[in-house]
Scaffold this active site. Sequence first.
Site, PDB file in Angstrom:
ATOM      1  N   SER A 128     -30.279 -22.967  53.846  1.00 34.27           N
ATOM      2  CA  SER A 128     -29.469 -23.109  55.060  1.00 34.27           C
ATOM      3  C   SER A 128     -28.039 -22.612  54.890  1.00 34.27           C
ATOM      4  CB  SER A 128     -29.432 -24.585  55.479  1.00 34.27           C
ATOM      5  OG  SER A 128     -30.719 -25.046  55.820  1.00 34.27           O
ATOM      6  N   GLU A 172       0.795  -1.227   0.000  1.00 39.85           N
ATOM      7  CA  GLU A 172       0.000   0.000   0.000  1.00 39.85           C
ATOM      8  C   GLU A 172       0.828   1.279   0.000  1.00 39.85           C
ATOM      9  OE1 GLU A 172      -3.361   0.630  -0.134  1.00 39.85           O
ATOM     10  OE2 GLU A 172      -3.484  -1.473  -0.712  1.00 39.85           O
TER      11      GLU A 172
END
Length: 682
Positions: free
Chosen positions: A338, A81
């Site tokens: 519990s 690029e």
Amino acid sequence: MITISRLTRALVAFVAVQVVLFALSAAFPPDMARARRSSPVVLDHRGAWLRALPVEDGRWRVRADLQRTDPTFQKRLIAVEDARFHGHLGVDPLALVRAAGSALIHGHASSGASTLTMQTARLLEPRPRNLGSKLIEMVRAAQLEARLTKREILALYLTLAPYGGNLEGVRAASLAYFGHEPTSLTDGEQALLIALPQSPEARRPDRRPEAARAARRAVLDKMVRAHVLTEAAASEAEAEPLPRRGAFPVLAWHAAGELALAAPAGQPSVVSTIDADLQTRLEPMAAAVAASQGPDVTAAILVVRIKDRAVLALVGSAGRERPGGWIDLTRAVRSPGSALKPFIYAFAFDDGALAPDTQIDDAATRFADYQPENFDHVFHDKVTAREALAYSLNVPAVATLEKIGPDAFAARLESAGVRLVRPKAAVKASGLALALGGAGITPRDMAVLYAALGDGGVAKPLAFTEAEAKSRERMGGTRIVRAEAAAQVLDILREAPAPRGRAPSALTKGGPAMAFKTGTSYGFRDAVAAGVVGGYAIIVWTGRADGGARGGLTGRDAALPLLFDVADVIDAPAIAPRPIAPKAAPGALQRLRQASEGPRLIFPPDGATVQVDDVGPGARGLVMAAGGEDLTWYVAGQPLASDPVSGKVIWRPAAPGFYRLKVVDAQGRAASARVRIKAPVG
């Protein structure tokens, strides 16, 4: 001849131009708003991807990290690029000349002149593609070069580059198309990622595979010409299958989503305390357990490292495809059953109200207008506090809570930052129901409490990020109970009966000693198991997300096996087994009776005085209990029939007074007891 004054004027003019350009650049800087808005990414404590959230318009814009991006890909991107990327100042004059010459010869530009910096400027401020926009991009590129390093510009490009649909940035593209981070990419993957940003919609591999294949081939050819790829490697890369877009990887969906939403604006990532490997193993375990318990059942798991309160795993549900799966049930207020009993005894030990071997009556008892029963409707006469907790007996727990005071109990828990949600209509007597799950609590708060037990009684908030974990390790915390009392409770919990198929911790040579407690809420809505083992606190919950009742699934059956499985996965450090010290057993269990000895009467025991709510046929009655087979019960010589619904033998005394009870087996052997029944006057 150039005079000194002319040189001076030229220098002044040059400086003036530079000042003007600098002022203009400062007055009209590049708009970096899009760069600041990126998808917040949550990582595990080693940096592994957990989850991200999209930015505006549902776009996935994940901040690029060059340290975690394939360096070969970066090199090839620049070669294809912008070959002179590291040499120009934002604009490549040679590329401009080449593009202009191409336009003159062919009538249009056959080669681009946009550098990576110019492309980045265009991505920051999108404009129509025309000559005016190109000139602005050149100016913006120069401004970017003056403000940022080359690596920062490259990272910015790889964050904003479009890859089709709502994907922006190389990380989002790599995850969506290839299912992994761009740390290591094949030649074909690299070529596709270089090709896509130039025409992302026209080249989408999942929608236009032929165009994507041609674009990839063109980039591979450019790589070969740039001498960054061999012909043979290019041919192999061309043969790679094109990917289809997949879903983003997600792990610890609930916890990671919570952290992503809370991330400060502009913060690209959050390093959590989650261990991705552990989370990966626990999520399918929760799903399997939930599936085995019914189509409407889900499950939640929390694993906390005690030393710094780091949440290593958080499974908020058994899967988002199950009912209520989107709800994080570790944050849901549920009845613990519990599971808070250990803290009742810890506070009683701490206050000097009880010792582990203090005897407590386990018999039918009324506390004002509250009369608890044991889960199996069997009473055991006198038991020690150690036995009462290990076997989760209800009446001794309520009696102990009455001793220390339910309000004081709740206040001590809430001092640790734990929130108890009690019924709005609670009165003093119903406060005792705290012992049996009469107040709601979240699994996260339960983890705070059990981690405190494992840390010598010191409570600290949970940590969900690495920064929080470091802070928790240094902070003092809130002491809710002395270390000695916490150790006594853990010692008792290690002696609780192990689940089926598991050896007691004291017998597991070299294995971690698991201290655990289970809980079952009213209607079997919630099954809870909490444990402390090898430096970790673990909370497991199963039930329906809507809080609906379900049939007969207790904490011991539905949650405890999963708790032990989670402990196995954690691979907690081994703790040397302690010798088993003989303990005084409940009266009915003092010695093992042989079958030849005949039946044994357990409840009511001989000589007991039993307080009942009412007498007569409409009374609630007493559930009779005895050991043996094929038993028949008699009261005052009259046989008692089994309840047609429960199958239990229930005695409803006709009036207060003394009664002779007898239980007889099929061989005629009998056991008897004389008991007194008391009932409210009037």
